[in-house]
Design a protein around this motif. Structure first.
Motif, mmCIF file in Angstrom:
data_model
loop_
_atom_site.group_PDB
_atom_site.id
_atom_site.type_symbol
_atom_site.label_atom_id
_atom_site.label_comp_id
_atom_site.label_asym_id
_atom_site.label_seq_id
_atom_site.Cartn_x
_atom_site.Cartn_y
_atom_site.Cartn_z
ATOM 1 N N THR A 174 0.813 -1.223 0.000
ATOM 2 C CA THR A 174 0.000 0.000 0.000
ATOM 3 C C THR A 174 0.847 1.274 0.000
ATOM 4 N N GLN A 175 2.170 1.142 -0.081
ATOM 5 C CA GLN A 175 3.056 2.305 -0.101
ATOM 6 C C GLN A 175 3.997 2.199 -1.292
ATOM 7 N N TRP A 176 4.252 3.336 -1.928
ATOM 8 C CA TRP A 176 5.217 3.368 -3.035
ATOM 9 C C TRP A 176 5.743 4.786 -3.161
ATOM 10 N N THR A 177 6.743 4.956 -4.016
ATOM 11 C CA THR A 177 7.405 6.249 -4.161
ATOM 12 C C THR A 177 7.124 6.840 -5.539
ATOM 13 N N SER A 199 6.798 -0.109 -11.532
ATOM 14 C CA SER A 199 6.706 -1.489 -11.017
ATOM 15 C C SER A 199 6.140 -1.581 -9.611
ATOM 16 N N PHE A 200 5.090 -0.793 -9.324
ATOM 17 C CA PHE A 200 4.400 -0.949 -8.031
ATOM 18 C C PHE A 200 3.997 -2.410 -7.865
ATOM 19 N N PRO A 201 4.418 -3.078 -6.758
ATOM 20 C CA PRO A 201 4.243 -4.531 -6.652
ATOM 21 C C PRO A 201 2.934 -4.983 -6.018
ATOM 22 N N GLY A 202 2.084 -4.043 -5.613
ATOM 23 C CA GLY A 202 0.843 -4.436 -4.946
ATOM 24 C C GLY A 202 -0.044 -5.274 -5.854
ATOM 25 N N LYS A 203 -0.587 -6.367 -5.293
ATOM 26 C CA LYS A 203 -1.475 -7.247 -6.043
ATOM 27 C C LYS A 203 -2.664 -7.632 -5.172
ATOM 28 N N MET A 204 -3.747 -8.034 -5.824
ATOM 29 C CA MET A 204 -4.918 -8.577 -5.144
ATOM 30 C C MET A 204 -5.310 -9.873 -5.851
#
Length: 358
Positions: free
Chosen positions: A148-151, A156-161
């Motif tokens: 839930t955090q990124w810069t 390549s935001f790694p969040g998945k559901m």
């Protein structure tokens, strides 16, 4: 067979079509009879081979069609019905021998397997029996977002559901509230994101909606915080004196995702080391060489975003005091002109002790 006056047709047709022939008869008195015959060979009995899966909570409406054979069908029955824990009753199956169809219309309340057998006999005597099993999958659910955090500025935001239950394939029907620059994607049962976020903010109202092959829908909400890119302030002090510990220049780090760490540093004054305590960059040690040093430091956050800051530190020689410029004066006269010149060191200077004055 002219004796009994019969024509027997006996055979097994291998394909649908039409047989035609003409019978010609002449009796003993010369009377003549001619008759044309047409025999229609219908296609063999066939039935819908299988039924798609369904999803608990979504209406299941499918039709089984029987084709071929000679109508009307003399047998058209459903036997061996089992709800399989799905909550669907036998009344949900409605057969119609006239049209050769069986309609299934119900909303299963739980996962399981519906089973039954269709039995058909057509007018020419051939029959067909087919067992059906309809898998009802559990209602769809979507796991929480794995990150839930990124810069900002980092791809390549790694969040998945992960999607569970339902009847594939699935399609993405709605997306809202994503961080600027990110795009939602669906691969199989995995929801992911592509793109590069560009705006630092907390996007607290994100949502995705999916629909499965059975028409069941599910919506998941989430929040993603895009942190500012890491940054380092300028050095607060750039002058110090050789052989003195306690250099008090600091730089403050901000932004990034997670803890910041020092990747590397270069060009430090001889004898000084650089450390990061919390978000403050400090220096330890005692400088041993008087000159100007052009240094740099690189920080990295928890996801790999980096920032570089350059700085210059001048290490001055130890201060010295020159000789008194005048050593004689007259008693009772003000304005003594003698002076001492301070050289080197790091200003401003303060008098810490004076003794033995006139």
């Amino acid at each position: 067979n002219a004796g009994p006056g019969t024509i027997v047709i006996d055979g097994t047709p291998t394909a649908a079509g039409t047989l035609t022939f003409t019978a010609n008869v002449v009796d003993a008195l010369g009377a003549v009879l001619t008759k044309n015959f047409t025999v229609t060979i219908n296609p063999a009995l066939s039935i819908t081979p299988s039924l798609p899966q369904g999803t608990a909570g979504a209406n299941y409406h499918q039709t089984i069609a029987v084709t071929g054979g000679s109508t009307p069908y003399t047998t058209f029955t459903i036997t061996g019905f089992s709800a399989g824990g799905t909550g669907v009753g036998a009344a949900a199956l409605v057969s119609n021998a006239a049209t050769g169809t069986i309609a299934i219309n119900s909303t299963p309340t739980a996962s399981g397997t519906i089973g039954f057998t269709v039995n058909v006999t057509e007018g020419a005597g051939s029959s067909l029996t087919r067992a059906f099993n309809i898998k009802i999958n559990s209602a769809q659910t979507i796991d929480n977002l794995t990150a839930t955090q990124w810069t900002a500025g980092i791809p390549s935001f790694p969040g998945k559901m992960t999607l569970h239950g339902g009847s594939g394939p699935f399609i993405l029907t709605g997306v809202a509230g994503l961080p600027t620059g990110l795009i939602a994607t669906l691969t199989g049962n995995i929801l992911g994101f592509t793109g590069t976020p560009t705006t630092p903010a907390t996007f607290a109202n994100g949502s995705v909606s999916l629909r499965d092959a059975a028409g069941a829908s599910v919506t998941k909400t989430f929040s993603i915080t895009i942190n500012p890119a890491p940054a380092i302030s300028t050095l607060t002090a750039t002058q110090w004196t050789i052989a003195r510990s306690g250099f008090n220049g600091i730089m403050t780090a901000a932004g990034g995702t997670g803890a910041l760490t020092i990747v590397s540093s270069a060009g430090l004054p001889t004898g000084l080391s650089i450390v990061l305590i919390g978000n403050t960059i400090r220096f330890t040690g005692t400088p041993t060489t008087a000159t100007t040093f052009n240094g740099s430091v690189i920080l990295r956050d928890a996801i790999g975003a980096t920032v570089t800051q350059t700085f210059a530190i001048t290490i001055n020689p130890t201060p010295t005091v020159g000789s008194l410029t005048a050593t004689q004066w007259t008693v009772g006269q003000s304005g003594f002109t003698g002076a001492l010149t301070v050289a080197a060191g790091t200003g401003p200077f303060t008098i810490t002790n004076a003794s033995g004055l006139p």
